[in-house]
Design an enzyme around this catalytic site. Structure first.
Site, PDB file in Angstrom:
ATOM      1  CG  ASP A 136      51.278  48.090  36.525  1.00  0.00           C
ATOM      2  OD1 ASP A 136      50.342  47.272  36.465  1.00  0.00           O
ATOM      3  OD2 ASP A 136      52.314  47.997  35.837  1.00  0.00           O
ATOM      4  CD  GLN A 194      54.019  42.041  32.432  1.00  0.00           C
ATOM      5  OE1 GLN A 194      53.318  43.016  32.631  1.00  0.00           O
ATOM      6  NE2 GLN A 194      54.152  41.077  33.329  1.00  0.00           N
ATOM      7  CG  HIS A 250      56.520  42.743  36.756  1.00  0.00           C
ATOM      8  ND1 HIS A 250      56.447  43.315  37.993  1.00  0.00           N
ATOM      9  CD2 HIS A 250      55.624  43.407  35.986  1.00  0.00           C
ATOM     10  CE1 HIS A 250      55.548  44.290  37.983  1.00  0.00           C
ATOM     11  NE2 HIS A 250      55.034  44.370  36.783  1.00  0.00           N
ATOM     12  CD  GLU A 286      48.593  40.171  35.321  1.00  0.00           C
ATOM     13  OE1 GLU A 286      49.638  39.721  34.782  1.00  0.00           O
ATOM     14  OE2 GLU A 286      48.567  40.590  36.489  1.00  0.00           O
ATOM     15  CG  HIS A 287      48.803  43.762  32.625  1.00  0.00           C
ATOM     16  ND1 HIS A 287      49.656  42.866  33.229  1.00  0.00           N
ATOM     17  CD2 HIS A 287      48.332  44.567  33.617  1.00  0.00           C
ATOM     18  CE1 HIS A 287      49.702  43.124  34.535  1.00  0.00           C
ATOM     19  NE2 HIS A 287      48.912  44.140  34.803  1.00  0.00           N
ATOM     20  CG  HIS A 341      11.851  20.573  50.197  1.00  0.00           C
ATOM     21  ND1 HIS A 341      12.491  19.599  50.911  1.00  0.00           N
ATOM     22  CD2 HIS A 341      12.779  21.537  49.928  1.00  0.00           C
ATOM     23  CE1 HIS A 341      13.771  19.950  51.055  1.00  0.00           C
ATOM     24  NE2 HIS A 341      13.964  21.120  50.470  1.00  0.00           N
TER      25      HIS A 341
END
Lengths: 430, 430
Positions: free
Chosen positions: A356, A255, A258, A322-323, A415
């Site tokens: 991934d 991670q 990145h 996220e992960h 209506h």
């Protein structure tokens, strides 16, 4: 690394705070480029490609010949790997197809829901040093399964005017209908407004730097949908003594590599594990080519000790990673209780990098806490749900009165009238 | 009414153009109120409630007593109608539940997808002359089925400090967990940031005027999701000589009474039908209490004659109507071919008002062409999709090589390393 023992819940928010970026200064640039692309089309695209990518492109569309060259340039080993990943992604996303949901809610009132493909979609794939061909798989494969008619891919050219061969190979393999050598803000603007060369699309997917992120946000103001808001990638691992410290360290580092703004968090009920992981990180870090980036992200990382699994789970749900890697002796507790996370990786042999690339799940996931309210990309991201209803004479008699009463109470006489007319026609014959 | 015969496709875009509003002047006001609510919380809420709603509220939260009073104030006839509608909406949305999707993509690689509820949601229900209790049903019913823990409802108080009883009755019936007397921009700001009295939520649903629309857009910049971008309501009817002109006219008018900016379009392959509908509209219009509004919308409406069904379908897909009524001798052609529409109403006995209130389908639908890329509200709107994966020693051996090759090709060595370490551990024993 910051070790934090037993933080009290009042401090969770501060401890888990993500780095926020101000985008105000970028916004003006993005708006200007949008306006120019809207007005001048391909001419503006060429201008900004020269300016930002440092290359003059005469034809933005990638030709058949270029694709053939790319296919030849990709190694057989990589082709086999991409094909294996594609197969798994296909299988998992095809299984997400839902059939038409049909219900006769009351006699004579038939309602059904169908998902139909978004006709025109755009994929943005960044260029640069890390050619994200894996993201091509993650977006083009489900788009194809969903039945999207036009799948447009934009990716910036390098200094020689080319797109990385692996990106072209994957795009061609996964049924992308048009590939364009255009990147950054101008690519998003082109897919928003359309130019002579670049088609306008209805929804834009894909990652990008902060310029692309702001451009995607702006695109939504012109009627285009986007996959989700973006933010720096992040990983939270919960592990105890049943986890292998070297594996945990390798996941945290994958991670961290990145970007310097990557978020890396370890939560544990074991101080021994925390110390062992810390040590392993230092050892593994030395061997990484992207050491400098990973080192900075690791410096901001957090190793959090908590007393028990319930506190850990509450903290994790507050964060919404996220992960999320779960490697404990009580995995089921976390799997059942996790409310907010993008993708969950379970056990010692499930590294984040599996998701991934090749397990079959999608890697386009909500970051920045958006796991609380957004789905990761999945088959439904490429469709929209439509509802249908067909009511018989019997059906309108069954619900007509209720509609009349409710419409009247809301002050909407026309209506009501639409029903009254029909009920009368049935009663007295047409 | 504008009758248009055989428009050529180059002109469709202009003919079907929707009225656009500039929101630049509103934006500044909305931003200021957001900042004040963020800073001052309930104090700011009180201030703007006094200012915009003309009433001073000491306690924003609706009490049990007020709910009891509201329940007593709603007529039995309306209660029965609301309960019937609720039953149908429940049945149709409960049927949309999807079970966990599980696939072993390759031996030892188990992937699954689950939808879990968004924990905290906010519903905005406008006040004013038309109390939209039907929208309470459309939002709170599926939120409950989805399992959302906190369902907060904000609606502006009237001059006496009350919310319309039918709204309170519906909210109480459908399991709203907290009801607050706060409206407009300040309500959206409160649900975005949270105040002492008003909880922060993860996703905001519901209609509103242009201030609310801009406020919802702004909320997305603070991490809150919204149901969909808003725009004026619209109806497109395709009808031929098999349709009853009086019914078609009544449907067009029920759309027209929503507001002067409502979009009303009739597409037909029959000039006779067009003329008959035009005549019927004039007759029915006279009797409407909201005649003035409907008249203005009708003046902008379009009656479009085209040569055949294929041209009609192409034009309709280009427009992407929110509501789409099909009443022709070739209904199946339209049902199969419609690519872009929110909700579709089929046959002579299926007025739009059925879907607005009681058929069971949702009435919160994409307008303004958003049917091309957004779903109407459905059960999934209250959940997010999460993926899980669990890989065994066998599994990582099956996909490990592919991950290593792909990670290396993307220049992400630590991603590769996370797999290599595990493969080695298996090979040589831990």
């Amino acid at each position: 690394m910051n070790k934090i023992y037993n933080p009290s819940p009042e401090n969770w928010f501060a401890i888990l705070e993500r780095p926020t970026k101000t985008v105000d200064d970028i916004e003006q640039t993005v708006k200007e480029i949008f306006k120019e692309v809207q007005k001048k089309g391909d001419e503006a695209i060429s201008k900004y490609t020269s300016l930002f990518d440092g290359v003059t492109i005469s034809n933005q569309e990638v030709t058949e010949t270029e694709i053939k060259e790319a296919v030849a340039a990709v190694s057989d080993e990589l082709k086999v790997a991409i094909q294996l990943a594609k197969g798994n992604i296909e299988e998992f996303h095809a299984a997400q197809k839902t059939s038409r949901v049909e219900v006769e809610t009351i006699e004579g009132v038939n309602c059904w829901q169908e998902k139909r493909p978004i006709q025109k979609i755009g994929l943005y794939i960044p260029g640069g040093t890390a050619p994200l061909f894996s993201t091509v798989l993650m977006l083009a494969v489900p788009a194809n399964i969903a039945g999207c008619k036009e799948i447009v891919l934009c990716s910036p050219p390098d200094k020689t005017g080319k797109i990385n061969p692996a990106i072209l190979y994957a795009a061609n393999l996964c049924g992308v209908t048009k590939i364009l050598k255009v990147g950054g803000i101008q690519a998003i603007a082109a897919m928003t407004f359309g130019t002579k060369t670049i088609p306008k699309v209805y929804k834009i997917f894909g990652p990008g730097n902060q310029f692309v992120t702001v451009a995607k946000q702006l695109a939504t103001q012109y009627g285009v949908a986007i996959d989700m808001p973006a933010g720096p990638s992040e990983l939270l691992v919960v592990a105890d003594d049943s986890a292998v410290p070297a594996f945990v360290a390798s996941d945290l580092l994958s991670q961290a590599e990145h970007g310097t703004d990557s978020q890396v968090i370890l939560v544990s009920t074991s101080k021994t594990l925390i110390d062992a992981v810390e040590e392993e990180i230092q050892i593994q870090l030395e061997a990484l080519p992207r050491k400098e980036i990973a080192e900075k992200a690791i410096a901001n990382s957090k190793l959090i000790f908590v007393e028990n699994d319930q506190i850990a789970l509450d903290l994790i749900n507050e964060y919404g990673p996220e992960h999320f890697i779960v490697c404990t002796s009580s995995d089921d507790f976390y799997i059942d209780g996790i409310e907010n996370a993008g993708s969950i990786f379970i056990g010692n042999y499930t590294p984040e990098s599996a998701g991934d690339y090749a397990s079959g799940t999608n890697h386009t996931l909500p970051t920045n806490g958006y796991a609380k309210n957004y789905s990761g990309v999945n088959l439904d991201s490429f469709t929209k749900s439509m509802t249908f209803q067909k009511i018989s004479e019997v059906g309108i008699q069954n619900i007509g009165k209720a509609i009349e009463v409710m419409a009247e109470a809301e002050g909407l006489q026309a209506h009501k009238n639409a029903v009254t007319l029909r009920l009368k026609a049935i009663k007295y014959g047409k």
